[in-house]
Motif scaffolding. Structure first.
Motif, PDB file in Angstrom:
ATOM      1  N   LEU A  68       0.841  -1.207   0.000  1.00  0.00           N
ATOM      2  CA  LEU A  68       0.000   0.000   0.000  1.00  0.00           C
ATOM      3  C   LEU A  68       0.869   1.247   0.000  1.00  0.00           C
ATOM      4  O   LEU A  68       0.644   2.170  -0.784  1.00  0.00           O
ATOM      5  CB  LEU A  68      -0.932   0.014   1.210  1.00  0.00           C
ATOM      6  CG  LEU A  68      -1.730   1.303   1.382  1.00  0.00           C
ATOM      7  CD1 LEU A  68      -2.730   1.487   0.240  1.00  0.00           C
ATOM      8  CD2 LEU A  68      -2.438   1.324   2.724  1.00  0.00           C
ATOM      9  N   PHE A  69       1.867   1.289   0.883  1.00  0.00           N
ATOM     10  CA  PHE A  69       2.730   2.462   0.963  1.00  0.00           C
ATOM     11  C   PHE A  69       3.517   2.654  -0.332  1.00  0.00           C
ATOM     12  O   PHE A  69       3.732   3.779  -0.766  1.00  0.00           O
ATOM     13  CB  PHE A  69       3.643   2.371   2.189  1.00  0.00           C
ATOM     14  CG  PHE A  69       2.979   2.844   3.452  1.00  0.00           C
ATOM     15  CD1 PHE A  69       3.341   4.040   4.039  1.00  0.00           C
ATOM     16  CD2 PHE A  69       1.968   2.100   4.039  1.00  0.00           C
ATOM     17  CE1 PHE A  69       2.712   4.490   5.196  1.00  0.00           C
ATOM     18  CE2 PHE A  69       1.330   2.545   5.192  1.00  0.00           C
ATOM     19  CZ  PHE A  69       1.698   3.741   5.773  1.00  0.00           C
ATOM     20  N   LYS A  70       3.905   1.542  -0.955  1.00  0.00           N
ATOM     21  CA  LYS A  70       4.604   1.622  -2.236  1.00  0.00           C
ATOM     22  C   LYS A  70       3.692   2.238  -3.294  1.00  0.00           C
ATOM     23  O   LYS A  70       4.087   3.162  -4.010  1.00  0.00           O
ATOM     24  CB  LYS A  70       5.064   0.231  -2.672  1.00  0.00           C
ATOM     25  CG  LYS A  70       5.822   0.190  -3.977  1.00  0.00           C
ATOM     26  CD  LYS A  70       6.243  -1.252  -4.284  1.00  0.00           C
ATOM     27  CE  LYS A  70       6.958  -1.364  -5.593  1.00  0.00           C
ATOM     28  NZ  LYS A  70       6.131  -1.206  -6.759  1.00  0.00           N
ATOM     29  N   ARG A  71       2.468   1.734  -3.367  1.00  0.00           N
ATOM     30  CA  ARG A  71       1.518   2.241  -4.367  1.00  0.00           C
ATOM     31  C   ARG A  71       1.157   3.706  -4.127  1.00  0.00           C
ATOM     32  O   ARG A  71       1.037   4.488  -5.068  1.00  0.00           O
ATOM     33  CB  ARG A  71       0.228   1.419  -4.334  1.00  0.00           C
ATOM     34  CG  ARG A  71       0.354   0.040  -4.885  1.00  0.00           C
ATOM     35  CD  ARG A  71      -0.982  -0.662  -4.788  1.00  0.00           C
ATOM     36  NE  ARG A  71      -0.874  -2.038  -5.212  1.00  0.00           N
ATOM     37  CZ  ARG A  71      -1.856  -2.694  -5.807  1.00  0.00           C
ATOM     38  NH1 ARG A  71      -3.008  -2.107  -6.034  1.00  0.00           N
ATOM     39  NH2 ARG A  71      -1.683  -3.947  -6.164  1.00  0.00           N
ATOM     40  N   ALA A  72       0.952   4.064  -2.867  1.00  0.00           N
ATOM     41  CA  ALA A  72       0.482   5.416  -2.549  1.00  0.00           C
ATOM     42  C   ALA A  72       1.607   6.452  -2.558  1.00  0.00           C
ATOM     43  O   ALA A  72       1.445   7.538  -3.109  1.00  0.00           O
ATOM     44  CB  ALA A  72      -0.218   5.419  -1.188  1.00  0.00           C
ATOM     45  N   ALA A  73       2.723   6.117  -1.952  1.00  0.00           N
ATOM     46  CA  ALA A  73       3.788   7.106  -1.771  1.00  0.00           C
ATOM     47  C   ALA A  73       4.858   7.075  -2.857  1.00  0.00           C
ATOM     48  O   ALA A  73       5.377   8.121  -3.242  1.00  0.00           O
ATOM     49  CB  ALA A  73       4.434   6.919  -0.409  1.00  0.00           C
ATOM     50  N   ASP A  74       5.166   5.892  -3.346  1.00  0.00           N
ATOM     51  CA  ASP A  74       6.272   5.767  -4.300  1.00  0.00           C
ATOM     52  C   ASP A  74       5.801   5.773  -5.755  1.00  0.00           C
ATOM     53  O   ASP A  74       6.264   6.569  -6.561  1.00  0.00           O
ATOM     54  CB  ASP A  74       7.075   4.492  -4.025  1.00  0.00           C
ATOM     55  CG  ASP A  74       7.730   4.488  -2.661  1.00  0.00           C
ATOM     56  OD1 ASP A  74       7.957   5.581  -2.108  1.00  0.00           O
ATOM     57  OD2 ASP A  74       8.009   3.393  -2.142  1.00  0.00           O
TER      58      ASP A  74
END
Length: 67
Positions: free
Chosen positions: A37-43
């Motif tokens: 999720l953090f990869k998709r949202a932030a990166d």
């Protein structure tokens, strides 16, 4: 009219236990893990609007928990 503005503030108290429980609920709603999720949202910026909403709430919860 005196020109004075009265504002009412409502405070909501929430425990760390409640925040952690909400965090678990949000993560359980995802078909993948938190790291993804953090990869998709932030990166990658490929998160769906629903994923972005969950991401934002997780960030807010982490802030309140001091993470």
């Amino acid at each position: 009219m005196s020109g004075r503005c009265d504002l009412t503030v409502a405070l909501v108290e929430i425990t760390a236990e409640q925040l952690n429980q909400r965090r678990e609920e949000l993560l359980a709603a995802l078909p993948f893990d938190e790291e993804e999720l953090f990869k998709r949202a932030a990166d990658d910026h490929t998160a769906s609007p629903d994923e972005r909403e969950i991401y934002n709430e997780l960030v807010e919860i982490d802030f309140l928990l001091g993470k």
